[in-house]
Scaffold this motif. Structure first.
Motif, PDB file in Angstrom:
ATOM      1  N   MET A  27      81.788  51.769  48.167  1.00 10.75           N
ATOM      2  CA  MET A  27      80.776  52.299  49.082  1.00 10.75           C
ATOM      3  C   MET A  27      81.331  52.543  50.485  1.00 10.75           C
ATOM      4  O   MET A  27      81.535  53.678  50.900  1.00 10.75           O
ATOM      5  CB  MET A  27      79.590  51.335  49.146  1.00 10.75           C
ATOM      6  N   ASP A  28      81.592  51.472  51.244  1.00 12.55           N
ATOM      7  CA  ASP A  28      82.023  51.585  52.644  1.00 12.55           C
ATOM      8  C   ASP A  28      83.379  52.268  52.758  1.00 12.55           C
ATOM      9  O   ASP A  28      84.360  51.828  52.155  1.00 12.55           O
ATOM     10  CB  ASP A  28      82.101  50.201  53.295  1.00 12.55           C
ATOM     11  N   GLY A  29      83.427  53.362  53.510  1.00 16.54           N
ATOM     12  CA  GLY A  29      84.685  54.062  53.719  1.00 16.54           C
ATOM     13  C   GLY A  29      85.055  55.013  52.609  1.00 16.54           C
ATOM     14  O   GLY A  29      85.983  55.817  52.760  1.00 16.54           O
ATOM     15  N   THR A  30      84.344  54.940  51.483  1.00 14.68           N
ATOM     16  CA  THR A  30      84.592  55.831  50.352  1.00 14.68           C
ATOM     17  C   THR A  30      83.509  56.893  50.253  1.00 14.68           C
ATOM     18  O   THR A  30      83.793  58.086  50.200  1.00 14.68           O
ATOM     19  CB  THR A  30      84.665  55.035  49.038  1.00 14.68           C
ATOM     20  N   LEU A  31      82.264  56.445  50.232  1.00 12.86           N
ATOM     21  CA  LEU A  31      81.129  57.367  50.172  1.00 12.86           C
ATOM     22  C   LEU A  31      80.428  57.509  51.521  1.00 12.86           C
ATOM     23  O   LEU A  31      79.903  58.568  51.843  1.00 12.86           O
ATOM     24  CB  LEU A  31      80.118  56.886  49.123  1.00 12.86           C
ATOM     25  N   VAL A  32      80.400  56.426  52.280  1.00 16.47           N
ATOM     26  CA  VAL A  32      79.709  56.448  53.572  1.00 16.47           C
ATOM     27  C   VAL A  32      80.661  56.048  54.695  1.00 16.47           C
ATOM     28  O   VAL A  32      81.554  55.229  54.510  1.00 16.47           O
ATOM     29  CB  VAL A  32      78.477  55.513  53.565  1.00 16.47           C
ATOM     30  N   ASP A  33      80.442  56.632  55.849  1.00 17.28           N
ATOM     31  CA  ASP A  33      81.333  56.435  56.994  1.00 17.28           C
ATOM     32  C   ASP A  33      80.922  55.184  57.767  1.00 17.28           C
ATOM     33  O   ASP A  33      80.365  55.264  58.859  1.00 17.28           O
ATOM     34  CB  ASP A  33      81.269  57.671  57.891  1.00 17.28           C
ATOM     35  N   THR A  34      81.216  54.012  57.175  1.00 17.68           N
ATOM     36  CA  THR A  34      80.746  52.750  57.749  1.00 17.68           C
ATOM     37  C   THR A  34      81.843  51.763  58.103  1.00 17.68           C
ATOM     38  O   THR A  34      81.554  50.717  58.688  1.00 17.68           O
ATOM     39  CB  THR A  34      79.773  52.048  56.769  1.00 17.68           C
ATOM     40  N   GLU A  35      83.100  52.039  57.755  1.00 19.33           N
ATOM     41  CA  GLU A  35      84.158  51.080  58.070  1.00 19.33           C
ATOM     42  C   GLU A  35      84.230  50.832  59.580  1.00 19.33           C
ATOM     43  O   GLU A  35      84.431  49.702  60.032  1.00 19.33           O
ATOM     44  CB  GLU A  35      85.509  51.569  57.542  1.00 19.33           C
ATOM     45  N   GLY A  36      84.051  51.886  60.363  1.00 16.75           N
ATOM     46  CA  GLY A  36      84.065  51.724  61.810  1.00 16.75           C
ATOM     47  C   GLY A  36      82.896  50.890  62.313  1.00 16.75           C
ATOM     48  O   GLY A  36      83.028  50.124  63.276  1.00 16.75           O
ATOM     49  N   LEU A  37      81.747  51.024  61.654  1.00 19.07           N
ATOM     50  CA  LEU A  37      80.570  50.244  62.047  1.00 19.07           C
ATOM     51  C   LEU A  37      80.773  48.757  61.758  1.00 19.07           C
ATOM     52  O   LEU A  37      80.316  47.902  62.528  1.00 19.07           O
ATOM     53  CB  LEU A  37      79.330  50.763  61.319  1.00 19.07           C
ATOM     54  N   TRP A  38      81.444  48.458  60.646  1.00 16.63           N
ATOM     55  CA  TRP A  38      81.736  47.043  60.350  1.00 16.63           C
ATOM     56  C   TRP A  38      82.629  46.453  61.444  1.00 16.63           C
ATOM     57  O   TRP A  38      82.411  45.328  61.900  1.00 16.63           O
ATOM     58  CB  TRP A  38      82.414  46.905  58.985  1.00 16.63           C
ATOM     59  N   TRP A  39      83.628  47.218  61.870  1.00 15.24           N
ATOM     60  CA  TRP A  39      84.523  46.724  62.918  1.00 15.24           C
ATOM     61  C   TRP A  39      83.773  46.558  64.232  1.00 15.24           C
ATOM     62  O   TRP A  39      83.984  45.597  64.961  1.00 15.24           O
ATOM     63  CB  TRP A  39      85.704  47.670  63.087  1.00 15.24           C
ATOM     64  N   THR A  40      82.862  47.480  64.512  1.00 16.34           N
ATOM     65  CA  THR A  40      82.040  47.371  65.718  1.00 16.34           C
ATOM     66  C   THR A  40      81.191  46.108  65.674  1.00 16.34           C
ATOM     67  O   THR A  40      81.061  45.392  66.682  1.00 16.34           O
ATOM     68  CB  THR A  40      81.128  48.601  65.873  1.00 16.34           C
ATOM     69  N   ALA A  41      80.618  45.826  64.503  1.00 17.28           N
ATOM     70  CA  ALA A  41      79.803  44.613  64.344  1.00 17.28           C
ATOM     71  C   ALA A  41      80.650  43.368  64.565  1.00 17.28           C
ATOM     72  O   ALA A  41      80.247  42.432  65.280  1.00 17.28           O
ATOM     73  CB  ALA A  41      79.165  44.588  62.953  1.00 17.28           C
ATOM     74  N   GLU A  42      81.832  43.353  63.960  1.00 19.89           N
ATOM     75  CA  GLU A  42      82.717  42.189  64.105  1.00 19.89           C
ATOM     76  C   GLU A  42      83.159  42.005  65.554  1.00 19.89           C
ATOM     77  O   GLU A  42      83.101  40.891  66.101  1.00 19.89           O
ATOM     78  CB  GLU A  42      83.921  42.365  63.170  1.00 19.89           C
ATOM     79  N   ALA A  43      83.597  43.098  66.169  1.00 13.11           N
ATOM     80  CA  ALA A  43      84.093  43.021  67.550  1.00 13.11           C
ATOM     81  C   ALA A  43      82.994  42.591  68.521  1.00 13.11           C
ATOM     82  O   ALA A  43      83.236  41.787  69.440  1.00 13.11           O
ATOM     83  CB  ALA A  43      84.671  44.367  67.976  1.00 13.11           C
ATOM     84  N   SER A  44      81.788  43.085  68.329  1.00 16.01           N
ATOM     85  CA  SER A  44      80.698  42.755  69.257  1.00 16.01           C
ATOM     86  C   SER A  44      80.279  41.295  69.136  1.00 16.01           C
ATOM     87  O   SER A  44      80.017  40.627  70.150  1.00 16.01           O
ATOM     88  CB  SER A  44      79.497  43.675  69.010  1.00 16.01           C
ATOM     89  N   ILE A  45      80.238  40.783  67.926  1.00 16.32           N
ATOM     90  CA  ILE A  45      79.850  39.386  67.742  1.00 16.32           C
ATOM     91  C   ILE A  45      80.907  38.455  68.316  1.00 16.32           C
ATOM     92  O   ILE A  45      80.588  37.463  69.001  1.00 16.32           O
ATOM     93  CB  ILE A  45      79.592  39.089  66.251  1.00 16.32           C
ATOM     94  N   PHE A  46      82.171  38.763  68.086  1.00 17.96           N
ATOM     95  CA  PHE A  46      83.222  37.897  68.628  1.00 17.96           C
ATOM     96  C   PHE A  46      83.302  38.016  70.144  1.00 17.96           C
ATOM     97  O   PHE A  46      83.663  37.046  70.824  1.00 17.96           O
ATOM     98  CB  PHE A  46      84.564  38.192  67.960  1.00 17.96           C
ATOM     99  N   ALA A  47      82.939  39.166  70.696  1.00 16.05           N
ATOM    100  CA  ALA A  47      82.881  39.299  72.153  1.00 16.05           C
ATOM    101  C   ALA A  47      81.808  38.369  72.711  1.00 16.05           C
ATOM    102  O   ALA A  47      82.001  37.731  73.761  1.00 16.05           O
ATOM    103  CB  ALA A  47      82.588  40.741  72.539  1.00 16.05           C
TER     104      ALA A  47
END
Length: 243
Positions: A27-47
């Motif tokens: 699904m992620d990164g294959t059919l839908v353009d969400t890999e960047g959103l996962w990284w955004t979620a991870e980066a924002s929470i750790f910030a």
């Protein structure tokens, strides 16, 4: 690119056409353009936890199961947060980021529509949790899939073969006759361990071609005929098995 259904029977002496019993799609990164959103979620929470994620970590966590990715990020940052809490926050943040719709990657909708039109058994196989899959299906269209497998529904998710073996069994198909479409090394490893031919469409990290693995830059040039060609013809498979 167009395709047509090949004849079921071959003439005497001719090699029979490949039999595609199923298509198993990440699904992620294959059919839908969400890999960047996962990284955004991870980066924002750790910030919020007082840590800046190095971009190098992205290549490690992309495509991985939630428990592995979250555990890795806790370890490399030393963040004061428990694994379960982090996973809950990541899923919640990601859901907030995708909102009501998710952008499909080029060629994805056309391919899903073609597979459905030809009655090809299709499964969605993701390391994401069920709550995320159900949200994304609102954009993908649940009607395109006979079944879906979520990362929190199997004891061992990718890179283990279990999700793809489960999906093939659910379709009543031979894994060797199910083409897997993946965008990460983790997913490709799971598919190959399950014995499936693989079509890799790299998103974040490059993937090299290998025996039984075809690499393309996007799904735009992929159709049913292309996927059928990735499965060994029956007669060729039998010949290869003769000692």
């Amino acid at each position: 690119m167009t395709s047509s259904i090949p004849a079921v029977d071959a003439r005497p002496g001719e090699e029979r056409a490949p039999v595609l019993e199923g298509v198993l799609l990440d699904m992620d990164g294959t059919l839908v353009d969400t890999e960047g959103l996962w990284w955004t979620a991870e980066a924002s929470i750790f910030a919020e936890l007082g840590h800046v994620l190095d971009e190098a970590h992205r290549a490690v966590v992309v495509g991985g199961p939630m428990t592995r990715s979250a555990s890795y990020l806790i370890e490399v940052t030393g963040a004061d947060i428990g694994l379960d809490e982090l996973i809950t926050r990541l899923n919640t943040r990601f859901t907030e980021l995708i909102g009501g719709s998710v952008p499909l990657l080029p060629g994805a909708r056309r391919l899903l529509t073609e597979l459905a039109a030809h009655g090809v058994p299709t499964a969605l196989v993701s390391a994401s949790h069920r709550r995320i899959i159900d949200q994304v299906l609102l954009s993908l269209g649940a009607e395109h899939f006979r079944l879906t497998v979520a990362g929190d529904e199997v004891e061992r998710t990718k890179p283990h073969p279990d999700p793809y073996l489960l999906a093939a069994a659910g379709l009543g198909a031979d894994p060797a006759r199910c083409v897997v479409v993946e965008d990460t090394v983790t997913g490709v490893s799971a598919a190959e361990a399950a014995g499936c031919p693989v079509l890799a469409v790299p998103s974040v990290v490059p993937i090299e071609p290998a025996p039984g693995r075809t690499v393309v830059p996007s799904l735009e040039g992929v159709d049913l005929a292309f996927l059928r060609a990735l499965v060994k013809p029956i007669d060729q498979e039998k010949t290869a098995a003769i000692p």
